[in-house]
Write an enzyme that holds these catalytic residues in place. Structure first.
Site, mmCIF file in Angstrom:
data_model
loop_
_atom_site.group_PDB
_atom_site.id
_atom_site.type_symbol
_atom_site.label_atom_id
_atom_site.label_comp_id
_atom_site.label_asym_id
_atom_site.label_seq_id
_atom_site.Cartn_x
_atom_site.Cartn_y
_atom_site.Cartn_z
ATOM 1 C CE LYS A 1 -0.443 11.242 -5.247
ATOM 2 N NZ LYS A 1 -0.365 10.398 -6.482
ATOM 3 C CD GLN B 1 -7.847 9.764 -6.966
ATOM 4 O OE1 GLN B 1 -8.175 8.870 -7.743
ATOM 5 N NE2 GLN B 1 -7.205 9.511 -5.848
ATOM 6 C CE LYS C 1 -10.492 7.763 -4.391
ATOM 7 N NZ LYS C 1 -9.874 6.589 -5.053
ATOM 8 C CE LYS D 1 -7.604 6.738 -11.042
ATOM 9 N NZ LYS D 1 -7.813 6.499 -9.598
ATOM 10 N N GLY E 1 -0.251 4.735 -9.269
ATOM 11 C CA GLY E 1 -0.775 3.545 -9.927
ATOM 12 C C GLY E 1 -2.280 3.450 -9.831
ATOM 13 C CG ASP E 2 -6.607 3.069 -10.838
ATOM 14 O OD1 ASP E 2 -6.989 3.528 -9.757
ATOM 15 O OD2 ASP E 2 -7.386 2.473 -11.618
ATOM 16 C CB THR F 1 -5.885 0.680 -1.428
ATOM 17 O OG1 THR F 1 -5.034 1.626 -2.073
ATOM 18 C CG2 THR F 1 -7.325 0.941 -1.812
ATOM 19 C CG ASN G 1 -1.030 -3.753 -4.925
ATOM 20 O OD1 ASN G 1 -0.455 -4.651 -4.307
ATOM 21 N ND2 ASN G 1 -0.427 -2.685 -5.376
ATOM 22 C CB SER H 1 -0.255 8.752 -2.796
ATOM 23 O OG SER H 1 -0.164 7.567 -3.550
#
Ligand code: GLU
Length: 449
Positions: free
Chosen positions: A90, A111, A114, A126, A165-166, A210, A241, A381
Site C-alpha cells: 500500500k 511506507q 508508517k 510506492k 496519490g502522492d 494527512t 493537499n 486509505s
C-alpha cells in the site's frame, strides 16, 4: 552501534551508492533499532534486517504518452513492492520530474514502517514516474495516466497492491488511473485504488486526512507539555493537499499557519492562512498546474521571498510539509537560533540525517518524525479499503473519529516503544521501533524467504 545493524547499513551503502535517498532512510531507521536488535540476536542468523532493506520486488517500465500536438514522450515508471508481511502493499504514486529508483525505494521503505504504525493491515509500497504534471493539459494527464496503468495493471489489485496519490497525483489522476484499470480488467475489483472520487468508492475525509492527522498528532505532543494549539503560529512548507489540511485543522483549533512555500520561494502571511477565501485559493493554485506560491502573495498582498525557504521565520511550531530533504543543516541552525521548541516533520524525510540528529540533540527541542505524523493519510486509505470491502460508506464524523483514534494510538505506541527501550521521550526512535517490531514479528512468523 550493534554490529549487525552496522553491517547491514554498510552493505546497503556499498551496494547502492547511486541511491542516496534510499541509503539515508535505511541509516536513519536502522540506527534507531539498537536496543531491539541487541535483544534479538536471532535476527542476524535469519538475516532479518538484510531482508528488510531489499524490496520484495520492484517494477520499472516505459511509459509513452502523446502531447496535444501529437508528439510522443517517453518517461520512466516504477512500482516498488517493498514489504508485504503485514498486508497487501500500500502506498502512493508520485508524478514529479525528479523521481528516481532511489526516491521510490526510500518512500516505499518509509511506507512499510508508517503503515505498520497505523495498526492496519497494509504492507509498504510506492510508485511513480518522472512525468512532470506542471503545465500539462487535462487530456495529456489522462493519456499519461492511461499509459502508466497499461504497464502496471497486472501487478496491482485489492489484495495485492493498492496504490493511492502522492505528489503530483490527486483525485483527478486517481480517477483516470482507476478508469483505465477497470477497462483493462473488466472488473471493479473493490476499487483497488484509494483516494478515489466520492461517487465511486472514495472515502470522506481522505483528501484532508494527512493534514488533519498531523495536527491531531501535534495536539498530543503539545498536551505532553501541558500546552494547546490556541494562539500558536505554525511555519509550513508547500501549498498542496497536505498543507491545506493543516491550515484548516489548525484554524479550527485556534492556531494559524503563517508560511507556505513552493519551488519559487516562500510567502509570509502574519495574519495566517485562515478563512475560506485563502484556503480555497490554495486548492485553486495547486489545481492550476502553475506550481507557483508567489500567486498567493500577489493576491493577498503579503511578503514573498524568492528562492528562499521559510525556516528562518519565527514561529511556535515548524512543520516541513513539502518534500524530502527540505531542511538542511543551515536551516536547522536557524530553527534552533530562533528558539523554536516543536519540530514536527510532515513530508516524507524532510530533514537530512545530520540536521535531524542536530535538532534531536537540542535539549529543549521536541522532534516528531514524518512516518508517524503523516500516517493519517494512509490510515484513511486503509479505512477506504474497509468501506469498499463492506460496500458501504461511513459518515464524515465516523471517518474523522477513526482518524483521530489512529493518530492518538500512533503517538502513544511511539512513546511507549521509546520508553520501554530506555530511550526516554524520543518520538523518532519510538516510531521506528514500534513500526519495525510489528513487521519483524510477521516476517519471523512467516519463515525465511
Ligand atoms: N502517499 C501517501 C503517503 O505518503 C498516501 C499513501 C496511501 O494513501 O496509500 O503515505
Amino acid at each position: 552501534m550493534n554490529s549487525y545493524i552496522e553491517k547491514v547499513i554498510g552493505r546497503v551503502k556499498e551496494k547502492y551508492p547511486y541511491q542516496p535517498e534510499f541509503c539515508q532512510t535505511v541509516e536513519e531507521v536502522l540506527s534507531s533499532l539498537d536496543p531491539v536488535v541487541e535483544r534479538h540476536p536471532e535476527y542476524e542468523k535469519v538475516d532479518l534486517l538484510g531482508r528488510m532493506v531489499e524490496p520484495e520486488r520492484m517494477f520499472s517500465f516505459r511509459v509513452v504518452w502523446q502531447d496535444d500536438k501529437g508528439f510522443a514522450h517517453t518517461q520512466n515508471g516504477y512500482r516498488c513492492q517493498f514489504n508485504g508481511a503485514i498486508g497487501p502493499y500500500k502506498g502512493g504514486i508520485r508524478f514529479q520530474k525528479d523521481v528516481t529508483p532511489s526516491i521510490m525505494k526510500f518512500l516505499a521503505f518509509e511506507q512499510t514502517f508508517k503503515n505498520s504504525l497505523t495498526g492496519l493491515s497494509m504492507g509498504g509500497g510506492k510508485g511513480g514516474s518522472d512525468f512532470d504534471p506542471a503545465g500539462k493539459s487535462d487530456d495529456e494527464i489522462m493519456r499519461f495516466c492511461q499509459s502508466f496503468i497499461q504497464a502496471l495493471y497486472r501487478y496491482i489489485g485489492p489484495d495485492t497492491d493498492v496504490p493511492a496519490g502522492d505528489m503530483g497525483v490527486g483525485g483527478k489522476e486517481i480517477g483516470y488511473m482507476f478508469g483505465e484499470y477497470r477497462r483493462l480488467k473488466g472488473n471493479f475489483e473493490n476499487g483497488t485504488f484509494t483516494g478515489k472520487g466520492f461517487s465511486f468508492g472514495g472515502s470522506l475525509i481522505r483528501p484532508e486526512a494527512t493534514g488533519f492527522g498531523s495536527v491531531y498528532y501535534l495536539e498530543d505532543v503539545l498536551k505532553h507539555d501541558g500546552e494547546t494549539l490556541k494562539g500558536k503560529t505554525i511555519a509550513c512548507a508547500g501549498f498542496g493537499n497536505v498543507t491545506w489540511g493543516i491550515c484548516r485543522k489548525a484554524e479550527e483549533l485556534g492556531a494559524k499557519v503563517i508560511t507556505l512555500s513552493g519551488p519559487d520561494g516562500y510567502v509570509y502571511d502574519p495574519d495566517g492562512v485562515l478563512g475560506k477565501e485563502k484556503i480555497d485559493y490554495l486548492v485553486e493554485m495547486r489545481g492550476s498546474g502553475r506550481n507557483r506560491v508567489q500567486d498567493y502573495a500577489d493576491k493577498f498582498g503579503v511578503e514573498f521571498h524568492a528562492r528562499e525557504k521559510p525556516w528562518g521565520v519565527k514561529a511556535d511550531i515548524i512543520m516541513p510539509s513539502a518534500m524530502q530533504n527540505d531542511v538542511h543543516m543551515d536551516s536547522a541552525q536557524k530553527i534552533v537560533k530562533n528558539g523554536i521548541r516543536y519540530y514536527i516533520e510532515v513530508a516524507n524525510m524532510p530533514t537530512t540525517n545530520d540536521a535531524l540528529r542536530y535538532l534531536m540533540e537540542q535539549p529543549d527541542m521536541i522532534v516528531a518524525p514524518s512516518k508517524a505524523v503523516n500516517a493519517g493519510g494512509v490510515a484513511v486509505s486503509g479505512l477506504e479499503m474497509s468501506q469498499n470491502s463492506e460496500r458501504l460508506f461511513w459518515t464524515e464524523d465516523e471517518v474523522d473519529r477513526q482518524l483521530h483514534r489512529i493518530m492518538h494510538q500512533i503517538y502513544e505506541s511511539s512513546v511507549a516503544a521509546a520508553g520501554r527501550n530506555g530511550l526516554g521521550y524520543n518520538l523518532v526512535a519510538g516510531a521506528n521501533i514500534a513500526g519495525f517490531e510489528r513487521v519483524a514479528d510477521a516476517m519471523m512468523a512467516q519463515g525465511i524467504f
